[in-house]
Design an enzyme around this catalytic site. Structure first.
Site, mmCIF file in Angstrom:
data_model
loop_
_atom_site.group_PDB
_atom_site.id
_atom_site.type_symbol
_atom_site.label_atom_id
_atom_site.label_comp_id
_atom_site.label_asym_id
_atom_site.label_seq_id
_atom_site.Cartn_x
_atom_site.Cartn_y
_atom_site.Cartn_z
ATOM 1 N N CYS A 1 -3.402 -22.482 15.481
ATOM 2 C CA CYS A 1 -4.461 -22.906 16.413
ATOM 3 C C CYS A 1 -3.860 -23.615 17.622
ATOM 4 O O CYS A 1 -3.501 -24.794 17.538
ATOM 5 C CB CYS A 1 -5.443 -23.816 15.679
ATOM 6 S SG CYS A 1 -6.716 -24.466 16.755
ATOM 7 N N CYS B 1 -5.796 -26.646 18.907
ATOM 8 C CA CYS B 1 -5.698 -27.832 18.035
ATOM 9 C C CYS B 1 -4.330 -28.503 18.187
ATOM 10 O O CYS B 1 -4.230 -29.724 18.226
ATOM 11 C CB CYS B 1 -5.845 -27.467 16.565
ATOM 12 S SG CYS B 1 -7.140 -26.311 16.180
ATOM 13 N N ASP B 2 -3.274 -27.724 18.244
ATOM 14 C CA ASP B 2 -1.922 -28.278 18.118
ATOM 15 C C ASP B 2 -1.069 -28.168 19.383
ATOM 16 O O ASP B 2 0.063 -28.670 19.408
ATOM 17 C CB ASP B 2 -1.182 -27.564 16.965
ATOM 18 C CG ASP B 2 -1.889 -27.771 15.639
ATOM 19 O OD1 ASP B 2 -2.482 -28.843 15.457
ATOM 20 O OD2 ASP B 2 -1.861 -26.862 14.794
#
Ligand code: NAP
Length: 299
Positions: A127, A130-131
């Site tokens: 992701c 997200c990261d």
């Protein structure tokens, strides 16, 4: 006793809940992880009719709030099984319902290479939104040729020092618009006709080994690898009540009807020609209509 239990709180499941709560039905939603499903990972959604541009997170949160405002009962539990008499068994409880909507979507496809699991959170991510922040000014690679990979590479190109986009073919599945934008980024390098054959490092991922179509090997030193090679369904647990195709998708007739009366499927979990946000919410509304018809029949 619920009128319906919806398994999965992604766009399909949330849309079903929206329609059924507005029809005053007693609805329970069960979600194993967090609301929103796959769309949470989309940096920008620009192909949803009527909305020029929205982040996947905002879309999911708006839909979640819309449903919560109607009094939705959402429990964060993992479903283990649906019994033949429509009991839904989770890791914590058992619930009885007249009808069930399976809207479990699909999970990230893995490369299935040694060390892949070991490096999750230590250089490997599924992701980018997200990261991505963990890789500011670093060197990263994205693997995949669909819209997710293209969008991930675009998103990361604004954060990372260098982005390699690795794809096993020379043609992309993702939209031309994304591809053209990516080609304008000076810190993005395409590595085509190549596969990753090993993931190397001690505690953290340090490099990957690539093999191209001519069997030439190349080692690439990277800080992070974003795997965006599609998604696979996880419907095996439902195979006593639904039929699955060879890839594990639920076979439905008339869009959302499974082989078991009163059990419906919506969204990416089912066999269908197009898996997009628009078709997920379309399925969600169709499944709610099917539930309403079934409830009327059983009265
Ligand atoms: P996808 O379209 O299924 O693409 C998966 C890609 O991964 C393909 O290019 C495939 O290569 C490659 N691949 C599969 N297995 C592989 C393996 N073992 N090793 C290396 N490469 C592998 O998946 P997606 O990009 O996640 O998109 C899924 C759906 O969501 C699509 O319909 C997409 O349009 C949609 N989506 C929409 C948005 C948006 O609207 N904002 C954003 C993201 C995704 P091949 O091409 O060679 O098969």
């Amino acid at each position: 006793m619920y009128d319906t239990i919806i398994i999965g709180a992604g766009p399909a499941g949330l849309t079903s809940a929206l329609y059924l709560l507005r029809a005053n039905k007693k609805v329970l939603m069960l979600e194993a992880k967090s609301y929103g499903g796959q769309i949470l990972n989309a940096n920008k959604v620009e192909n949803y009719p009527g909305i020029m541009s929205i982040s996947g997170y905002d879309f999911a949160t708006n839909l979640y709030n819309q449903v919560k405002n109607l009094g939705a009962d959402i429990k964060y539990e993992t479903v283990l099984k649906i019994s033949d008499d429509k009991k839904v068994i989770t890791d914590k409880n058992e619930y009885q319902s007249s009808t069930i909507i399976i809207a479990t979507g699909a999970s990230n496809r893995k490369l299935n290479l040694p060390n892949e699991t070991k490096f999750i959170g230590k250089g490997i991510s599924y992701c980018a939104t997200c990261d991505g922040n963990f890789f500011k000014e670093k060197t990263v690679a994205v693997i995949g040729g669909g819209n997710t990979a293209l969008e991930d590479a675009l998103y990361l190109s604004n954060l990372a020092h260098k982005v390699y986009l690795i794809h096993r073919r020379s043609e992309f599945r993702g939209e031309d618009k994304n591809l053209e934008e990516l080609k304008t980024k000076s810190n993005v390098e395409f590595i085509l006709n190549s596969n990753i054959v090993s993931l190397n490092g001690q505690e953290y991922l340090e490099s990957i080994m690539l093999k191209d179509n001519e069997e030439t090997m190349q080692e690439l030193k990277i800080d992070g690898l974003f795997i965006a090679i599609g998604r696979i369904p996880e419907n095996e647990i439902f195979n006593n009540v639904v039929d699955l195709d060879d890839n594990g998708y639920i076979i439905a007739h008339d869009d959302v009807y499974t082989k078991t009366a009163g059990i419906f499927v919506a969204g990416d979990a089912r066999l269908k020609p197009l898996r997009q946000l628009t078709t997920a919410v379309g399925d969600g509304s169709l499944a709610s209509l099917a539930v309403l018809k079934e409830l009327k029949k059983s009265k």
